[in-house]
Design a protein around this motif. Structure first.
Motif, PDB file in Angstrom:
ATOM      1  N   GLU A 191      12.830  12.471  12.133  1.00 52.00           N
ATOM      2  CA  GLU A 191      14.214  12.057  12.361  1.00 52.00           C
ATOM      3  C   GLU A 191      15.059  13.261  12.773  1.00 52.00           C
ATOM      4  OE1 GLU A 191      17.481  10.636  13.073  1.00 52.00           O
ATOM      5  OE2 GLU A 191      16.146   9.061  12.331  1.00 52.00           O
ATOM      6  N   SER A 192      15.430  13.313  14.052  1.00 54.43           N
ATOM      7  CA  SER A 192      16.188  14.464  14.568  1.00 54.43           C
ATOM      8  C   SER A 192      17.662  14.398  14.166  1.00 54.43           C
ATOM      9  CB  SER A 192      16.072  14.525  16.092  1.00 54.43           C
ATOM     10  OG  SER A 192      16.531  13.305  16.672  1.00 54.43           O
ATOM     11  N   GLY A 193      18.172  13.206  13.931  1.00 53.19           N
ATOM     12  CA  GLY A 193      19.593  13.049  13.619  1.00 53.19           C
ATOM     13  C   GLY A 193      19.930  13.267  12.163  1.00 53.19           C
ATOM     14  N   GLY A 194      18.919  13.485  11.325  1.00 52.87           N
ATOM     15  CA  GLY A 194      19.159  13.737   9.905  1.00 52.87           C
ATOM     16  C   GLY A 194      19.578  12.508   9.124  1.00 52.87           C
ATOM     17  N   ARG A 195      19.230  11.322   9.635  1.00 52.69           N
ATOM     18  CA  ARG A 195      19.610  10.091   8.931  1.00 52.69           C
ATOM     19  C   ARG A 195      18.606   9.760   7.826  1.00 52.69           C
ATOM     20  NH1 ARG A 195      19.948   5.831  13.653  1.00 52.69           N
ATOM     21  NH2 ARG A 195      18.068   7.001  14.168  1.00 52.69           N
ATOM     22  N   ILE A 196      19.144   9.243   6.726  1.00 55.68           N
ATOM     23  CA  ILE A 196      18.281   8.843   5.611  1.00 55.68           C
ATOM     24  C   ILE A 196      17.663   7.480   5.918  1.00 55.68           C
ATOM     25  CG2 ILE A 196      18.237   8.217   3.164  1.00 55.68           C
ATOM     26  CD1 ILE A 196      20.636  10.153   2.803  1.00 55.68           C
ATOM     27  N   HIS A 197      16.354   7.390   5.761  1.00 57.27           N
ATOM     28  CA  HIS A 197      15.646   6.123   5.954  1.00 57.27           C
ATOM     29  C   HIS A 197      15.205   5.578   4.604  1.00 57.27           C
ATOM     30  CE1 HIS A 197      14.617   6.166  10.470  1.00 57.27           C
ATOM     31  NE2 HIS A 197      15.544   7.086  10.255  1.00 57.27           N
ATOM     32  N   THR A 198      15.152   4.268   4.508  1.00 59.30           N
ATOM     33  CA  THR A 198      14.651   3.620   3.297  1.00 59.30           C
ATOM     34  C   THR A 198      13.320   2.944   3.614  1.00 59.30           C
ATOM     35  OG1 THR A 198      16.876   3.225   2.433  1.00 59.30           O
ATOM     36  CG2 THR A 198      15.101   1.877   1.528  1.00 59.30           C
ATOM     37  N   SER A 199      12.293   3.275   2.850  1.00 63.79           N
ATOM     38  CA  SER A 199      10.967   2.683   3.017  1.00 63.79           C
ATOM     39  C   SER A 199      10.477   2.190   1.661  1.00 63.79           C
ATOM     40  CB  SER A 199       9.982   3.708   3.592  1.00 63.79           C
ATOM     41  OG  SER A 199      10.504   4.323   4.742  1.00 63.79           O
ATOM     42  N   ALA A 200       9.383   1.458   1.690  1.00 63.33           N
ATOM     43  CA  ALA A 200       8.877   0.903   0.422  1.00 63.33           C
ATOM     44  C   ALA A 200       7.355   0.834   0.414  1.00 63.33           C
ATOM     45  CB  ALA A 200       9.455  -0.483   0.198  1.00 63.33           C
ATOM     46  N   ALA A 201       6.827   0.791  -0.793  1.00 64.20           N
ATOM     47  CA  ALA A 201       5.397   0.570  -1.011  1.00 64.20           C
ATOM     48  C   ALA A 201       5.261  -0.272  -2.274  1.00 64.20           C
ATOM     49  CB  ALA A 201       4.650   1.895  -1.162  1.00 64.20           C
ATOM     50  N   THR A 202       4.231  -1.087  -2.315  1.00 63.38           N
ATOM     51  CA  THR A 202       4.012  -1.903  -3.511  1.00 63.38           C
ATOM     52  C   THR A 202       2.826  -1.354  -4.294  1.00 63.38           C
ATOM     53  OG1 THR A 202       2.605  -3.474  -2.325  1.00 63.38           O
ATOM     54  CG2 THR A 202       4.946  -4.010  -2.505  1.00 63.38           C
ATOM     55  N   VAL A 203       2.930  -1.459  -5.606  1.00 62.63           N
ATOM     56  CA  VAL A 203       1.868  -0.995  -6.499  1.00 62.63           C
ATOM     57  C   VAL A 203       1.427  -2.173  -7.365  1.00 62.63           C
ATOM     58  CG1 VAL A 203       1.287   0.553  -8.418  1.00 62.63           C
ATOM     59  CG2 VAL A 203       2.759   1.366  -6.564  1.00 62.63           C
ATOM     60  N   ALA A 204       0.120  -2.360  -7.475  1.00 61.84           N
ATOM     61  CA  ALA A 204      -0.429  -3.358  -8.393  1.00 61.84           C
ATOM     62  C   ALA A 204      -1.401  -2.641  -9.322  1.00 61.84           C
ATOM     63  CB  ALA A 204      -1.155  -4.462  -7.624  1.00 61.84           C
ATOM     64  N   VAL A 205      -1.211  -2.794 -10.629  1.00 60.22           N
ATOM     65  CA  VAL A 205      -2.086  -2.168 -11.617  1.00 60.22           C
ATOM     66  C   VAL A 205      -2.836  -3.283 -12.344  1.00 60.22           C
ATOM     67  CG1 VAL A 205      -2.205  -0.709 -13.673  1.00 60.22           C
ATOM     68  CG2 VAL A 205      -0.507  -0.222 -11.896  1.00 60.22           C
ATOM     69  N   LEU A 206      -4.152  -3.309 -12.170  1.00 60.74           N
ATOM     70  CA  LEU A 206      -4.978  -4.381 -12.727  1.00 60.74           C
ATOM     71  C   LEU A 206      -5.979  -3.811 -13.721  1.00 60.74           C
ATOM     72  CD1 LEU A 206      -5.898  -6.018  -9.286  1.00 60.74           C
ATOM     73  CD2 LEU A 206      -3.873  -6.470 -10.662  1.00 60.74           C
ATOM     74  N   PRO A 207      -6.139  -4.428 -14.896  1.00 56.05           N
ATOM     75  CA  PRO A 207      -7.147  -3.937 -15.847  1.00 56.05           C
ATOM     76  C   PRO A 207      -8.549  -4.204 -15.319  1.00 56.05           C
ATOM     77  CG  PRO A 207      -6.201  -6.005 -16.628  1.00 56.05           C
ATOM     78  CD  PRO A 207      -5.426  -5.617 -15.403  1.00 56.05           C
ATOM     79  N   GLU A 208      -9.456  -3.259 -15.555  1.00 60.55           N
ATOM     80  CA  GLU A 208     -10.847  -3.467 -15.149  1.00 60.55           C
ATOM     81  C   GLU A 208     -11.416  -4.647 -15.929  1.00 60.55           C
ATOM     82  OE1 GLU A 208     -15.054  -0.964 -14.806  1.00 60.55           O
ATOM     83  OE2 GLU A 208     -13.544  -0.363 -16.268  1.00 60.55           O
ATOM     84  N   VAL A 209     -12.206  -5.456 -15.268  1.00 61.07           N
ATOM     85  CA  VAL A 209     -12.757  -6.656 -15.904  1.00 61.07           C
ATOM     86  C   VAL A 209     -14.237  -6.455 -16.205  1.00 61.07           C
ATOM     87  CG1 VAL A 209     -13.134  -9.136 -15.665  1.00 61.07           C
ATOM     88  CG2 VAL A 209     -11.110  -8.087 -14.651  1.00 61.07           C
ATOM     89  N   ASP A 210     -14.626  -6.705 -17.452  1.00 62.92           N
ATOM     90  CA  ASP A 210     -16.037  -6.620 -17.826  1.00 62.92           C
ATOM     91  C   ASP A 210     -16.781  -7.844 -17.320  1.00 62.92           C
ATOM     92  OD1 ASP A 210     -15.497  -4.289 -19.210  1.00 62.92           O
ATOM     93  OD2 ASP A 210     -15.078  -5.353 -21.091  1.00 62.92           O
ATOM     94  N   ASP A 211     -18.049  -7.640 -16.988  1.00 69.58           N
ATOM     95  CA  ASP A 211     -18.870  -8.754 -16.500  1.00 69.58           C
ATOM     96  C   ASP A 211     -18.962  -9.870 -17.534  1.00 69.58           C
ATOM     97  OD1 ASP A 211     -19.349  -7.551 -14.092  1.00 69.58           O
ATOM     98  OD2 ASP A 211     -21.191  -6.576 -14.735  1.00 69.58           O
TER      99      ASP A 211
END
Length: 357
Positions: A191-211
């Protein structure tokens, strides 16, 4: 509460005898089950013993204080001891209440973490990579092991999607509050103009499952193999080692291509699929529960914005508990324990309210 504590102490003492019984020791499955139950009760019983000792000492101090025949210096000491013991007894009671709260059966498990770039193009992919590094550094600080399961890079150093396992005692109990939408506010390098951008990411935390806990009917799966590819579609492997598994009843699809072995990729894909299917079942069950029973830390819905990372101000804010920390650099380097502790405390407070109502 005292009746329950007496019952748990008796149960603990009974288990102590059983796990030392040679007949029980010979039955390893039973022995392991009893040892696990015994270790879960131990902190409660130890805290109850401490409470009992403190209450007896408090009673003795009161007797001295109100004993007219005791000399003044002794009574003054008893008064000071009473003040200290009174505070300690109240603290112990609160600690025991928290220990008696219903336990999440998944708390001690390893976790599968899925991070996906959301809105924001390349900047969202770079943020997803930042989050991956944050959880990796946090795990290193604690001594947990991180194992890569699936990675889809953007070609500019970011990730479209990264799935990894964190192995360590109590991993789910600490990281389960990380599920949701994470938002970043910063000026991208492009960004050459020095503008602040807003971005996002999603997180999913899942417990390991035993067979043993969760089994999938092989007839419900379609397994496809294909050649691994990297950024831009270039070939990574000359053999059909990549695996794509489709769960036909739900339409869930998992792909793994990081290992050179088709068998290892299939094993990893199945682990991810099982975790997602169990998470889906839990989410559906929770949706049926009355909405007013949601905790303050949120429902864990992936679409729910849980946290903002603001680079210009050097702050990170968790919107569920209204906590802001002005140490963004350290936070992204894995120093997230203060926030996790605040989330755990908030969750416990909400559960205590629900129990006391």
């Amino acid at each position: 509460m005292l009746q329950k504590l007496d019952f748990l102490q008796e149960k603990y003492e009974d288990l102590s005898v059983k796990i030392g019984d040679p007949e029980v020791i010979n039955n390893q499955n039973l022995w392991k089950k009893l040892v696990k139950e015994h270790s879960e009760l131990e902190p409660i019983v130890e805290k109850y013993k401490e409470l009992t000792t403190s209450e007896e000492a408090l009673k003795e101090a009161k007797e001295i204080l109100y004993d007219k025949s005791a000399d003044e210096e002794l009574r003054e000491m008893a008064k000071m001891e009473m003040d200290e013991l009174g505070d300690k007894v109240e603290e112990l009671k609160e600690e025991i209440k928290i220990l008696l709260l219903p336990k999440d059966p998944n708390d001690e498990k390893n976790v599968i973490v899925e991070i996906r770039a959301g809105t924001g193009g390349d900047e969202a992919g770079l943020f997803a990579a930042d989050l991956f590094r944050m959880y990796t550094r946090y795990s290193e600080r604690i001594g947990w092991k991180v194992e890569m399961m699936s990675l889809n890079e953007t070609g500019v150093g970011g990730y479209k999607e990264v799935i990894f396992m964190i192995k360590g005692k109590g991993a789910y109990s600490k990281l389960k509050y990380e599920s949701g939408a994470h938002r970043v506010q910063r000026i991208p390098a492009t960004e050459s103009g020095g503008r602040i951008h807003t971005s996002a990411a999603t997180v999913a935390v899942l417990p390991e499952v035993d067979d043993v806990e969760f089994q999938i009917n092989a007839n419900d799966l379609r397994v496809d193999v294909f050649r691994s590819s990297g950024c831009g579609g270039q070939s990574v492997n000359t053999t059909d080692s990549a695996v794509r598994i489709t769960h036909l009843p739900t339409g869930l699809v998992v792909s793994c291509q990081d290992e050179k072995s088709q068998l290892k990729n299939k094993e990893k894909a199945l682990k991810i699929l099982k975790a997602r299917l169990q998470d889906k079942a839990i989410q559906e069950q929770q949706d049926e529960i009355a909405q007013n029973r949601k905790s303050q830390v949120g429902s864990g819905d992936r679409s729910e914005r849980i946290r903002t990372y603001n680079f210009p101000q050097g702050r990170v804010t968790d919107h569920r508990i209204n906590v802001t920390l002005y140490k963004l650099d350290g936070f992204l380097d894995g120093d997230i324990n203060e926030m996790i502790d605040a989330l755990v405390t908030s969750d416990q407070a909400e559960k205590l309210k629900a129990v006391e109502q």
